[in-house]
Design an enzyme around this catalytic site. Sequence first.
Site, PDB file in Angstrom:
ATOM      1  N   GLY A  41       0.771  -1.244   0.000  1.00 33.21           N
ATOM      2  CA  GLY A  41       0.000   0.000   0.000  1.00 33.21           C
ATOM      3  C   GLY A  41       0.800   1.291   0.000  1.00 33.21           C
ATOM      4  N   GLU A  95       4.490   4.030   6.198  1.00 33.20           N
ATOM      5  CA  GLU A  95       3.283   3.196   6.079  1.00 33.20           C
ATOM      6  C   GLU A  95       2.152   4.039   5.490  1.00 33.20           C
ATOM      7  OE1 GLU A  95       1.999   0.470   5.751  1.00 33.20           O
ATOM      8  OE2 GLU A  95       1.375  -0.490   7.616  1.00 33.20           O
ATOM      9  N   ASP A  96       1.300   3.421   4.685  1.00 34.63           N
ATOM     10  CA  ASP A  96       0.190   4.168   4.103  1.00 34.63           C
ATOM     11  C   ASP A  96      -0.867   4.511   5.154  1.00 34.63           C
ATOM     12  OD1 ASP A  96      -0.509   1.498   4.404  1.00 34.63           O
ATOM     13  OD2 ASP A  96      -1.442   1.278   2.441  1.00 34.63           O
ATOM     14  N   ASP A  99      -4.291   1.265  11.124  1.00 38.43           N
ATOM     15  CA  ASP A  99      -5.659   1.025  11.583  1.00 38.43           C
ATOM     16  C   ASP A  99      -5.580   0.353  12.949  1.00 38.43           C
ATOM     17  OD1 ASP A  99      -8.337   0.449  11.870  1.00 38.43           O
ATOM     18  OD2 ASP A  99      -8.432  -1.026  10.272  1.00 38.43           O
ATOM     19  N   LYS A 127      -6.030   5.908  11.243  1.00 37.56           N
ATOM     20  CA  LYS A 127      -7.436   5.578  11.549  1.00 37.56           C
ATOM     21  C   LYS A 127      -7.479   5.180  13.020  1.00 37.56           C
ATOM     22  CE  LYS A 127      -9.452   2.869   8.075  1.00 37.56           C
ATOM     23  NZ  LYS A 127      -9.896   1.537   7.625  1.00 37.56           N
ATOM     24  N   PHE A 148     -13.502   2.398   5.254  1.00 35.76           N
ATOM     25  CA  PHE A 148     -12.520   1.740   4.407  1.00 35.76           C
ATOM     26  C   PHE A 148     -12.141   2.703   3.281  1.00 35.76           C
ATOM     27  CE2 PHE A 148     -10.657  -1.088   1.338  1.00 35.76           C
ATOM     28  CZ  PHE A 148      -9.807  -1.802   2.166  1.00 35.76           C
ATOM     29  N   ASP A 155      -5.754  -0.217  -1.560  1.00 30.35           N
ATOM     30  CA  ASP A 155      -6.561  -1.036  -2.456  1.00 30.35           C
ATOM     31  C   ASP A 155      -7.762  -1.669  -1.760  1.00 30.35           C
ATOM     32  OD1 ASP A 155      -5.044  -2.925  -0.856  1.00 30.35           O
ATOM     33  OD2 ASP A 155      -5.722  -4.452  -2.270  1.00 30.35           O
ATOM     34  N   ARG A 161      -5.726   1.275  -6.564  1.00 23.90           N
ATOM     35  CA  ARG A 161      -4.469   1.857  -6.058  1.00 23.90           C
ATOM     36  C   ARG A 161      -4.062   3.091  -6.857  1.00 23.90           C
ATOM     37  NH1 ARG A 161      -2.126  -1.709  -2.366  1.00 23.90           N
ATOM     38  NH2 ARG A 161      -2.307  -3.929  -2.821  1.00 23.90           N
TER      39      ARG A 161
HETATM   40  P1  IMP Z   1      -3.450  -2.519  10.633  1.00 27.07           P
HETATM   41  O1  IMP Z   1      -2.557  -3.690  10.905  1.00 27.07           O
HETATM   42  O2  IMP Z   1      -4.884  -2.821  11.005  1.00 27.07           O
HETATM   43  O3  IMP Z   1      -2.970  -1.251  11.263  1.00 27.07           O
HETATM   44  O4  IMP Z   1      -3.527  -2.313   9.084  1.00 27.07           O
HETATM   45  C1  IMP Z   1      -2.449  -1.909   8.357  1.00 27.07           C
HETATM   46  C2  IMP Z   1      -2.582  -2.309   6.894  1.00 27.07           C
HETATM   47  O5  IMP Z   1      -3.914  -2.690   6.542  1.00 27.07           O
HETATM   48  C3  IMP Z   1      -2.259  -1.114   6.046  1.00 27.07           C
HETATM   49  O6  IMP Z   1      -0.892  -1.117   5.727  1.00 27.07           O
HETATM   50  C4  IMP Z   1      -3.113  -1.337   4.824  1.00 27.07           C
HETATM   51  O7  IMP Z   1      -2.422  -2.131   3.906  1.00 27.07           O
HETATM   52  C5  IMP Z   1      -4.307  -2.103   5.329  1.00 27.07           C
HETATM   53  N1  IMP Z   1      -5.445  -1.193   5.577  1.00 27.07           N
HETATM   54  C6  IMP Z   1      -5.904  -0.737   6.759  1.00 27.07           C
HETATM   55  N2  IMP Z   1      -6.962   0.071   6.600  1.00 27.07           N
HETATM   56  C7  IMP Z   1      -7.158   0.149   5.267  1.00 27.07           C
HETATM   57  C8  IMP Z   1      -8.103   0.873   4.444  1.00 27.07           C
HETATM   58  O8  IMP Z   1      -8.985   1.619   4.897  1.00 27.07           O
HETATM   59  N3  IMP Z   1      -7.981   0.687   3.105  1.00 27.07           N
HETATM   60  C9  IMP Z   1      -7.018  -0.099   2.539  1.00 27.07           C
HETATM   61  N4  IMP Z   1      -6.128  -0.779   3.269  1.00 27.07           N
HETATM   62  C10 IMP Z   1      -6.193  -0.662   4.617  1.00 27.07           C
END
Ligand code: IMP
Length: 177
Positions: A41, A95-96, A99, A127, A148, A155, A161
């Site tokens: 991402g 990091e993009d 969450d 987020k 989302f 993506d 993307r």
């Molecule tokens: P986490 O482990 O829940 O913090 O999520 C991190 C990864 O989940 C990010 O690097 C993204 O690749 C993916 N991700 C989390 N939220 C989103 C979203 O809203 N859209 C797309 N990808 C997401």
Amino acid sequence: MEELSEVISPGEISEAVRRLGAEINRDYAGRGILALCVLNGSFIFFSDLIRELTLPLEVDFLRARSYSSTESSGEVKVECWLKADIEGKDVLLVEDIVDTGLTLNVIIQRLMAGNPKTLKVCALLDKRAGRKAEINPDYTGFLVDDHFLVGYGLDLDGRHRNIRGVCKVRPPGAEFP
Ligand code: IMP
């Protein structure tokens, strides 16, 4: 097909990337950094961000996966690890979106085992409502609501993307909240 609604424009993203680059240039003045791109991402954000940096710079890449469709599976798989030796280096993880924070938590623990001199995180999107692990990016582009999001590298099942802005996704048949 799901519908998309733009929440962050390409112009707002460029402005944020310039601001983040300026903050990083200021904080690391006189030092060099190793910038790490968390694939997939982050590839667009990473490419734009590093071109704002005026510091001596090395880059490397790693790949992690935790999402299936629009849900975090909670199980983080690191599918590809960096080549660089990080011992004694100032490392910036890019990091993009953060969450739950579970992905970065796993990556950070593994990076710390490599004895970097410093380790900081730069995330375009935060987020915060979804957080399960205690991860607070040192540099943040935007705080975002718990929708989302796609575009600018993010993506949904591999799609969207290439959209220039960041959009929220309305699943077929649902209302935009
Ligand atoms: P986490 O482990 O829940 O913090 O999520 C991190 C990864 O989940 C990010 O690097 C993204 O690749 C993916 N991700 C989390 N939220 C989103 C979203 O809203 N859209 C797309 N990808 C997401």
